[in-house]
Design a protein around this motif. Structure first.
Motif, PDB file in Angstrom:
ATOM      1  N   VAL A  68       0.836  -1.196   0.000  1.00  0.00           N
ATOM      2  CA  VAL A  68       0.000   0.000   0.000  1.00  0.00           C
ATOM      3  C   VAL A  68       0.873   1.250   0.000  1.00  0.00           C
ATOM      4  CG1 VAL A  68      -1.754   1.305   1.255  1.00  0.00           C
ATOM      5  CG2 VAL A  68      -1.850  -1.204   1.218  1.00  0.00           C
ATOM      6  N   GLU A  69       0.675   2.115  -0.993  1.00  0.00           N
ATOM      7  CA  GLU A  69       1.402   3.387  -1.050  1.00  0.00           C
ATOM      8  C   GLU A  69       0.728   4.395  -0.130  1.00  0.00           C
ATOM      9  OE1 GLU A  69       4.083   4.298  -2.633  1.00  0.00           O
ATOM     10  OE2 GLU A  69       4.479   2.578  -3.936  1.00  0.00           O
ATOM     11  N   ARG A  70       1.544   4.994   0.763  1.00  0.00           N
ATOM     12  CA  ARG A  70       1.017   5.993   1.694  1.00  0.00           C
ATOM     13  C   ARG A  70       1.781   7.292   1.544  1.00  0.00           C
ATOM     14  NH1 ARG A  70       0.890   1.546   6.119  1.00  0.00           N
ATOM     15  NH2 ARG A  70       2.865   2.384   6.862  1.00  0.00           N
ATOM     16  N   PRO A  71       1.174   8.428   1.909  1.00  0.00           N
ATOM     17  CA  PRO A  71       1.926   9.683   1.921  1.00  0.00           C
ATOM     18  C   PRO A  71       3.135   9.565   2.841  1.00  0.00           C
ATOM     19  CG  PRO A  71      -0.435  10.091   2.179  1.00  0.00           C
ATOM     20  CD  PRO A  71      -0.239   8.606   2.282  1.00  0.00           C
ATOM     21  N   VAL A  72       4.287   9.975   2.357  1.00  0.00           N
ATOM     22  CA  VAL A  72       5.524   9.777   3.103  1.00  0.00           C
ATOM     23  C   VAL A  72       5.689  10.876   4.141  1.00  0.00           C
ATOM     24  CG1 VAL A  72       8.025   9.571   2.934  1.00  0.00           C
ATOM     25  CG2 VAL A  72       6.579   8.655   1.108  1.00  0.00           C
ATOM     26  N   ARG A  73       5.520  10.489   5.407  1.00  0.00           N
ATOM     27  CA  ARG A  73       5.735  11.417   6.526  1.00  0.00           C
ATOM     28  C   ARG A  73       6.912  10.982   7.397  1.00  0.00           C
ATOM     29  NH1 ARG A  73       0.120  10.794   6.307  1.00  0.00           N
ATOM     30  NH2 ARG A  73       0.283   9.111   7.847  1.00  0.00           N
TER      31      ARG A  73
END
Length: 324
Positions: A69-74
């Motif tokens: 799953v691609e997630r916003p990189v924080r």
């Protein structure tokens, strides 16, 4: 012009250095052999597990797994592999440079240093992490000298837990991919989320049978490079999607994916370890060759100076006898 004694001292000094570099080359060659055996013994299991999992994931589009799953990189985690010692050419320098550039890249994207956690495997990269003021996940210096599957599994489990709890959004590995004794490729690889397309196109051409860097080795690499290009141009055969899942999809993925993640860390460690010994072997061989070349020049200079001194003494003797 240096005196005969000065030249003789330089010859003795270079000879002493040559003995050290030659011995280090032989030690690195022996360690490289053991590292090659370790990779060769592990490759069949790695290849089969990778084939099974990726064939399954590619041919089963409705799989609901959190690992791709691609997630916003924080928040980011970096696994960086280097060595504990020097005298291996640009091995550590190249790793540190790529590590620095990746950190700068994430900082430009708006992340802070507190958002980047590093798993420094090797003293050289651990020193760089401290210098940059980044957060280190622990001390893994012993792992760089003695690859350990259990410790790699512990690291993989820790990262997996962070990923599942959404405490990190992206994990990358930086290491040298061991292709042959004469070729080690600096690699930046996405660990999580799992990238099936790039993994399926990964370079699996290796030469694990030789630790001698010669023209024949380079010809081998060029030949296999052309064969790899031909293989890429061939039509991809469809994967077998006739899977029978027992007991259920979730259980299979829960068991299989962590095994692959553990194996990815262990493979990268073995790759880095073998690359270090190969780089040191080449560096020490180069140093030995340079010492041989320097010795030839010094011995020639010594012989010329000695002959000039003898000629001068003979002329003095002949001149004295003529005068008498």
């Amino acid at each position: 012009m240096p005196s005969l004694k000065e030249i003789k001292n330089r010859i003795a000094s270079v000879n002493s250095t040559r003995k050290i570099t030659s011995a280090m080359k032989m030690v690195a060659s022996s360690k490289l052999h053991h590292a090659q055996v370790a990779i060769e013994n592990m490759l069949p299991y790695e290849s089969m597990l990778e084939h099974i999992l990726k064939s399954f994931l590619v041919s089963t589009p409705d799989t609901d797994t959190p690992y791709d799953v691609e997630r916003p990189v924080r928040r980011v985690a970096l696994l960086v592999f280097s060595s504990n010692s020097s005298l291996c050419g640009g091995f550590n320098t190249n790793v540190v440079k790529m590590f620095q550039s990746i950190v700068d890249e994430y900082l430009k994207q708006g992340l802070s240093k507190d958002d980047i956690v590093v798993y420094p495997i090797g003293r050289k990269v651990a020193e760089k992490v401290t210098k940059l003021g980044l957060k280190s996940a622990g001390n893994f210096q012993e792992l760089a000298d003695k690859p350990n599957s259990e410790e790699c599994q512990r690291i993989a489990v820790e990262i997996e837990n962070l990923w599942m709890n959404e405490e990190i959004d992206r994990v990358e590995m930086i290491y040298h991919h061991f292709k042959s004794a004469g070729s080690q490729i600096l690699t930046r690889k996405t660990y999580l989320p799992i990238d099936l397309e790039s993994e399926l196109n990964a370079d699996h051409e290796r030469d694990l049978t030789s630790n001698v860097v010669t023209k024949k080795t380079q010809e081998y690499l060029k030949k296999h490079g052309k064969e790899a290009e031909k293989k890429e141009k061939e039509v991809v055969k469809p994967l077998n999607d006739d899977f029978i899942i027992e007991p259920d999809l979730k259980t299979v993925l829960t068991s299989l994916v962590p095994k692959l993640l553990h194996l990815m860390v262990y493979t990268a460690l073995l790759d880095s370890n073998a690359s270090e010994h190969a780089a040191r072997m080449v560096a020490m061989q180069t140093a030995t060759d340079n010492a041989d070349e320097l010795l030839r020049g010094l011995k020639l200079q010594y012989n010329k100076s000695r002959q000039a001194a003898i000629t001068s003494e003979l002329l003095d003797i002949v001149g004295g006898s003529v005068n008498n």
